[in-house]
Design a protein around this motif. Structure first.
Motif: not given
Ligand code: E4P
Length: 219
Positions: A135-141, A163-178
Motif C-alpha cells: 500500500g505504501r508503494l501504491d501511495d507514491v504511484a 516467506q513473502i508476507l505482503a504488508a501494508s495491504v489496504r483492501h480486499p483486491m490487494h488480498i486477491i492479487q496477492c
C-alpha cells in the motif's frame, strides 16, 4: 495463503480469530502507540495477551537501530513466547541482526521492504518472513503488486524459503492479487479481511431463500 491481522487491537484480533481465518498477527510501533501501549512492561504484557488469543506467529518489532541493541532487544522479545517473531527493519545492522537471529534459531520478519534488492538481502540473511509494503508503494504511484511478483520470481528462482508476507495491504483486491501471485502470507486490517465476505448477490440470494422458505411454511 496465510492471513495475519495487522493490528495491536485485542478486540479485533479476537474477532478475526473467532471467524476461524486467523493465522497470526503483525504489529509495529505505530500500531502499538495507536492502542496507547507504552512502557516496557505494558508492551511486554500486550504481546503476551496477543499470544493468548492466537496460536499463530506474532511479529514484535524492535525499536533500536544498532546491531548490539537489536540483538539484545530481539532476544528479550523472542523469550517472551514461542510464537513471537522478531521484526527487524531493512537497514544494514538489521540484515546483520537477522543473520545473527537465524543462527540462533530465532525467527524474524524483515520489515520496511520496498524493493526486490532488499527482499533478496533479507532472504540471504535467512529471514523467516519478508514484509514488502504494498500500500505504501501504491501511495507514491509505484505498483506495489509488481514488487510481490518480482520477489516471488526471485525466491522461486533460487528456492529461498523466506516467506513473502505482503504488508501494508489496504483492501480486499490487494488480498486477491496477492493470492493470485502466490504471496505466502498477507497481513491486513480486519476491515480488508471482512470485506472479502461481501457480495450483494449473496445477500439478495439469502434473503430470497429465507423468504421462499417462510412462504412455503405459511408464515
Ligand atoms: C507491516 O507489518 C506493517 O505493520 C503494516 O502492514 C504497515 O501498513 P500501513 O502502510 O497501512 O501502515
Amino acid at each position: 495463503m496465510k492471513f495475519f491481522i495487522d493490528t495491536a487491537n485485542l478486540a479485533q484480533i479476537k474477532e478475526a480469530h473467532e471467524m476461524g481465518v486467523l493465522d497470526g498477527v503483525t504489529t509495529n510501533p505505530s500500531l502499538m502507540a495507536k492502542e496507547g501501549i507504552t512502557g516496557d512492561e505494558n508492551v511486554i504484557n500486550h504481546y503476551k495477551a496477543i499470544c493468548e488469543i492466537t496460536d499463530g506467529d506474532v511479529s514484535a518489532e524492535v525499536i533500536s537501530t544498532t546491531f548490539d541493541e537489536m540483538v539484545a532487544e530481539g532476544e528479550a522479545l523472542a523469550k517472551l513466547h514461542e510464537q513471537i517473531v522478531v521484526k527487524v527493519p531493512m537497514i544494514k545492522d538489521g540484515v546483520k541482526a537477522i543473520k545473527y537471529f537465524t543462527s540462533k534459531g530465532i525467527r524474524t520478519n524483515c520489515t520496511l521492504v520496498f524493493s526486490a534488492g532488499q527482499a533478496l538481502l533479507a532472504a540471504k540473511a535467512g529471514a523467516t518472513y519478508v514484509s514488502p509494503f504494498v500500500g505504501r508503494l501504491d501511495d507514491v504511484a509505484t505498483d506495489g503488486m509488481q514488487l510481490i511478483e518480482d520477489i516471488r520470481l526471485i525466491y522461486d528462482n533460487y528456492g529461498y524459503e523466506t516467506q513473502i508476507l505482503a504488508a501494508s495491504v489496504r483492501h480486499p483486491m490487494h488480498i486477491i492479487q496477492c493470492a493470485k501471485i502466490g504471496a505466502d502470507v498477507i497481513t491486513a486490517p480486519l476491515s480488508a479481511i471482512a470485506a472479502l465476505l461481501k457480495h450483494p448477490l449473496t445477500d439478495n440470494g439469502l434473503a430470497q431463500f429465507l423468504a421462499d422458505h417462510a412462504k412455503a411454511a405459511g408464515k
